[in-house]
Structure formats: C-alpha cells, structure tokens
Design a protein around this motif. Structure first.
Motif, mmCIF file in Angstrom:
data_model
loop_
_atom_site.group_PDB
_atom_site.id
_atom_site.type_symbol
_atom_site.label_atom_id
_atom_site.label_comp_id
_atom_site.label_asym_id
_atom_site.label_seq_id
_atom_site.Cartn_x
_atom_site.Cartn_y
_atom_site.Cartn_z
ATOM 1 N N MET A 1 0.805 -1.207 0.000
ATOM 2 C CA MET A 1 0.000 0.000 0.000
ATOM 3 C C MET A 1 0.837 1.255 0.000
ATOM 4 N N ARG A 79 -4.741 8.676 -4.266
ATOM 5 C CA ARG A 79 -3.962 8.722 -5.515
ATOM 6 C C ARG A 79 -2.600 9.338 -5.212
ATOM 7 N N TYR A 82 3.459 9.228 -5.333
ATOM 8 C CA TYR A 82 4.588 8.287 -5.352
ATOM 9 C C TYR A 82 4.134 6.831 -5.314
ATOM 10 N N CYS A 83 2.856 6.570 -5.554
ATOM 11 C CA CYS A 83 2.345 5.201 -5.380
ATOM 12 C C CYS A 83 3.221 4.185 -6.115
ATOM 13 N N THR A 88 -2.758 -1.539 -8.440
ATOM 14 C CA THR A 88 -3.722 -2.082 -7.466
ATOM 15 C C THR A 88 -4.876 -1.112 -7.205
ATOM 16 N N LEU A 89 -4.893 0.029 -7.884
ATOM 17 C CA LEU A 89 -5.821 1.088 -7.476
ATOM 18 C C LEU A 89 -7.284 0.789 -7.810
ATOM 19 N N GLY A 124 -2.378 -3.439 0.209
ATOM 20 C CA GLY A 124 -3.091 -3.126 -1.027
ATOM 21 C C GLY A 124 -2.252 -2.237 -1.942
ATOM 22 N N GLY A 125 -2.946 -1.384 -2.722
ATOM 23 C CA GLY A 125 -4.306 -0.923 -2.569
ATOM 24 C C GLY A 125 -4.613 -0.521 -1.116
ATOM 25 N N SER A 153 -3.613 3.307 4.914
ATOM 26 C CA SER A 153 -3.469 4.764 5.028
ATOM 27 C C SER A 153 -4.340 5.314 6.151
ATOM 28 N N LYS A 176 1.106 10.234 5.579
ATOM 29 C CA LYS A 176 1.806 10.612 4.348
ATOM 30 C C LYS A 176 2.232 12.076 4.323
HETATM 31 S S1 SF4 Z 1 -2.565 4.598 -0.361
HETATM 32 FE FE1 SF4 Z 1 -3.220 3.856 -2.393
HETATM 33 S S2 SF4 Z 1 -2.463 5.398 -3.836
HETATM 34 FE FE2 SF4 Z 1 -1.360 5.684 -1.895
HETATM 35 S S3 SF4 Z 1 0.533 4.483 -2.051
HETATM 36 FE FE3 SF4 Z 1 -0.984 3.161 -1.090
HETATM 37 S S4 SF4 Z 1 -1.946 2.040 -2.797
HETATM 38 FE FE4 SF4 Z 1 -0.886 3.782 -3.700
#
Ligand code: SF4
Length: 294
Positions: A1, A79, A82-83, A88-89, A124-125, A153, A176
């Motif tokens: 993720m 989004r 730096y994903c 996986t989005l 994830g995702g 997140s 983040k």
């Molecule tokens: S939270 Fe979602 S968009 Fe952000 S790094 Fe993780 S998978 Fe990627």
C-alpha cells in the motif's frame, strides 16, 4: 500500500490467480469464482466470502515482524503521487479470491510464521476498501493462531469495525504528510480520517507502526516532517506504548515503469531519492519527539 523499499516486484510476488482462485465450497454451495455472475459476486463480496486481490508474496523483515504472507487487495481511494502499486488502485482489476482459500494458504505457512514470529499482512491498494473480506480473513487467521497486520493509510478507518480491530495485532499506519494541504497534494484526499483512526487504535490498545515516505520536494519540508512527528507523538500520548516504531521510508523510483505501462502521468519522474544523511536527519526529528525509528 505504501512505498515500501525494494519490495514491490520481488521475484516471490504472485498474482492472486496463482493458487487462490478456482472452484471451492462457500457455505453449503460450490462456487466457481471465474463463473459466478456479477450479482452473485457482489453478494459474496458484501458478505466477505470473496475478495478482490491483486497478488501476494512471502516476505521477511518487512510489512510487520518475522516472515509474512503479505496479501495485496485491489482498490484504493487515494492517488498518491509516489504510489508504487498503481496497478492495485482499481478494485475491478483484482482477481476474485475466496477468504477460505486465502486462509488455507495462511494455514500452510503456520510453521514458518511461528518459527519467525511472523504472520499475515493485509495490504493493497487499501485493505479497508473491502472491510467484510478483511474481517473474515483476520478472524480466520486469529482462529489459526496467526499474527495479523493491517497495512493502511487509515483514510477509511471508519470502515474498520471494533471486531476487526480486536482481531488485528498490528497496524502499519501511513501518515503521508503532516498538514491538510500537503496531504491533499500527495494523496488527493484529507488527512483528518487517518489521525482519527490513529487515536482510535491507541484507545483500543492496537499496536501501531507509523510509516512516512520521505520524498524530496514533496514531503521533506522540515515543517511537514515535524508535523508528522507530532501526529505520531500524539497517537503515542493517547496510550503510551502504542507507537512501537516509526519507519521512515526513502522514496525510490522502482515504480516509474509501472506508471508508464498504465499510461498514467507520473509527476515524480525527475525526483531523486533522498540521501542517507537526509533520511537519517528526518529519523532524528522523530527521535526528538520520543519515538523509536528505523
Ligand atoms: S494509499 Fe493507495 S495510492 Fe497511496 S501508495 Fe498506497 S496504494 Fe498507492
């Protein structure tokens, strides 16, 4: 993720279809996950019997303690610029996987988990896009005596039920950015739900490892770093011992090709990784807030 260092295309990573799909019994019925109709599939997903899974891998010393089966669920509301998992989005791009099949795989690795102090990590995702599936897997893993970790997140923390948190031994919580403006620039969303979730985890006694991705020119502003450290310290203050560690993850460019393959605009094309000295200086900021960091 998150943007975990150097893991995302590890040779061991397997697409979810490799060994987790197929015909299996669900309750008293037999289900072919490739054949069920859309409405049946949605019903199975609502009940948590079926999930949309991108891939899985066995890893050691990342995504939680010991050797872990890390499962990457599909779908994410953020989004991040730096994903490292842009593939996986979208939940629709995952493979349908039955919770019981995933748990059968978890059971197979029980010996490794107990020898290494490892377990299963749902990542994830965004794992909390599929709370019913996650809850079922967490419950099943606990019944098997396996350590459980959520990598999230926290943006959808409200989707996590108390029962789900009861079955969660550790949360890898990505903070983040430290302020709303930077957070929105990095992720396109709001920071507040993550902080609310962090406080709730502390109140419920769930151990947290905070993760922060250090990206030059995006998240490395000293004020932003201090703000993230304060948020982590605030969570720790709710119940001392909650934030066991902070992981400062230096940005890298390993996902650049994935963005190109997906035809997405990658805004960090020219961004260099932080120097080891800059990364260590950021770790020192967290240490100055009384936190243990790596
Ligand atoms: S939270 Fe979602 S968009 Fe952000 S790094 Fe993780 S998978 Fe990627």
């Amino acid at each position: 993720m998150t943007a975990g260092p150097a893991l995302l295309d590890a040779p061991s990573r397997r697409r979810a279809g490799a060994g987790l799909g197929g015909i299996r019994s669900v309750g008293s019925e037999t289900v072919d996950t490739a054949e069920v109709g859309r409405s049946d599939r949605l019903a199975l997903m609502r009940s948590g019997e079926l999930g949309s899974v991108h891939s899985w891998e066995l890893v050691t010393a990342v995504d939680g303690p010991g050797t872990r089966l890390t499962v990457f669920l599909s779908g994410c509301p953020l989004r991040c610029l730096y994903c490292h998992n842009p593939d996986t989005l979208a939940m629709k791009d995952g493979e349908p996987v039955l919770a019981e099949d995933l748990l059968a795989r978890v059971a197979r690795y029980r010996g490794i988990f107990s020898a290494t102090g490892g377990g299963v990590t749902l990542s994830g995702g965004e794992v909390l896009m599929q709370p019913a599936f996650a809850a079922r897997v967490l419950r099943g893993a606990k019944e098997l005596g396996v350590h459980t970790t959520l990598d999230t997140s926290g943006f959808l923390g409200a989707n996590a039920t108390d029962a789900m948190l009861h079955d969660t031994d550790l949360v890898l919580l990505d903070i983040k950015a430290g302020d709303e403006e930077t957070y929105r620039r990095v992720t396109g969303r709001s920071l507040a739900p993550t902080l609310r979730f962090g406080r709730r985890l502390a109140e419920r006694g769930v151990t947290v490892w905070v993760r922060f991705v250090l990206v030059p020119g995006l998240t490395d502003d000293p004020e932003n770093v201090v703000a993230v450290a304060r948020h982590a310290a605030d969570i720790e203050a709710v119940r001392p011992g909650t934030v066991e560690r902070v992981e400062v993850l230096p940005f890298h460019q390993m996902a650049r090709d994935k963005w190109a393959e997906l035809g997405r605009t990658y805004e960090l094309d020219g961004t260099e990784p932080p120097t080891p000295e800059a990364t260590e200086a950021v770790r020192d900021v967290f240490r100055a807030h009384g936190l243990t960091t790596y």
